[in-house]
Design an enzyme around this catalytic site. Structure first.
Site, short mmCIF file in Angstrom:
data_model
loop_
_atom_site.label_atom_id
_atom_site.label_comp_id
_atom_site.label_asym_id
_atom_site.label_seq_id
_atom_site.Cartn_x
_atom_site.Cartn_y
_atom_site.Cartn_z
N SER A 152 -82.59 -6.35 95.46
CA SER A 152 -82.62 -7.68 95.69
C SER A 152 -82.87 -8.86 95.82
O SER A 152 -83.44 -9.10 94.25
CB SER A 152 -82.25 -7.36 97.55
OG SER A 152 -81.94 -8.52 98.27
N ASP A 211 -71.31 -5.37 99.14
CA ASP A 211 -72.60 -6.00 99.39
C ASP A 211 -71.89 -7.27 100.48
O ASP A 211 -71.15 -8.02 99.22
CB ASP A 211 -73.55 -5.76 97.98
CG ASP A 211 -74.39 -7.04 98.50
OD1 ASP A 211 -75.08 -7.46 99.82
OD2 ASP A 211 -75.50 -6.99 97.82
N HIS A 255 -75.41 -3.24 100.89
CA HIS A 255 -76.79 -3.59 100.20
C HIS A 255 -77.61 -2.89 100.86
O HIS A 255 -78.50 -3.25 101.60
CB HIS A 255 -77.10 -5.16 101.17
CG HIS A 255 -77.56 -5.86 100.60
ND1 HIS A 255 -77.79 -6.17 98.80
CD2 HIS A 255 -79.61 -6.40 101.18
CE1 HIS A 255 -79.18 -7.36 98.38
NE2 HIS A 255 -79.66 -7.15 100.17
#
Length: 254
Positions: free
Chosen positions: A146, A200, A232
């Site tokens: 991320s 996601d 995610h």
């Protein structure tokens, strides 16, 4: 609330990652090799950069998944981001490498290059320290999830040497197109592995999908892997592939 939009994915990540680690640890428990052959693998270094709101120690179990003999001489580092106010969470202070202006992150989200470049400098110091300790730059790998994945991309492409590789998980391009003019020729030879879940909702798949063409146009080699139904988080399939991807690029001491 926008704050809750991001807090929830962080919690999901912790649960998903913990479950992934437990599953792989159990399945690999009896697969470690204890060969008596001379060790020909040179020292290597894997730097893991966590996501927003997470910590380095929480991700340390990842290293136990890399059971191949090629990782006997691997040094792992799991640093924690400093606590900073984050714009997308109404200025709430939390572990953050650089500022993020909006969630979900899209391909066109605004970039905060000032705070990004400060974080890049800190990552470069970590890499410099390891190379000074004797690790060949070709055996240095930077990986991140991320926000840590976005920082990984910027860090390896702005580093003045060719590294073993950079692995981006559920990340995005955190700099503007003009920044590519500052990529050193050596950095453009560092290969990139980019993995992203198609479900996601925090860093949209479009943001990840836009990354490889963006860096490939300046000569960077980037392998993109899409994972259907993955939200995610990181799954065991991604980590297994990462192990094989790094293993194929590790250089021996001979």
């Amino acid at each position: 609330m926008k704050l809750m939009v991001f807090v929830k994915p962080i919690a999901l990540l912790a649960v998903t990652l913990s479950g992934t680690i437990l599953f792989i640890l159990l399945s690999h428990r009896n697969q470690s090799s204890t060969s008596g052959e001379p060790d020909s693998m040179a020292r290597s270094f894997i730097l893991w950069l966590h996501g927003l709101g997470d910590s380095g120690p929480a991700n340390e179990p990842i290293k136990n998944l890399f059971t191949s003999p090629e990782f006997r001489n691997t040094i792992w580092s799991f640093p924690s981001a400093p606590s900073n106010p984050v714009t997308c969470n109404y200025g709430a202070v939390m572990p953050s490498w650089f500022d993020i202006h909006e969630i979900p992150v899209t391909a066109d989200s605004p970039k905060d290059e000032r705070s990004l470049l400060k974080a890049v400098q800190n990552v470069h110091k970590m890499i410099d320290k390891e190379i000074a300790a004797g690790t060949n730059p070709n055996n240095v790998f930077v990986c991140g999830f991320s926000q840590g994945g976005a920082l990984t991309l910027a860090s390896v492409l702005l580093y003045p040497k060719t590294l073993g590789g950079g692995a981006v998980f559920s990340g995005w391009v955190p700099f503007n197109a003009s920044r590519t003019e500052q990529f050193p020729p050596e950095a453009k030879r560092t290969p990139i592995l980019w993995s992203h879940g198609m479900a996601d909702r925090t860093v949209l798949f479009e943001a990840g999908q836009a990354g490889p063409p963006f860096v490939e146009q300046v000569g960077v080699t980037c392998e993109f892997k899409a994972y259907p139904k993955l939200e995610h988080s990181i799954n065991n399939e991604e980590l297994r592939y990462l192990e094989s991807w790094i293993k194929a690029r590790l250089q021996s001491s001979s």
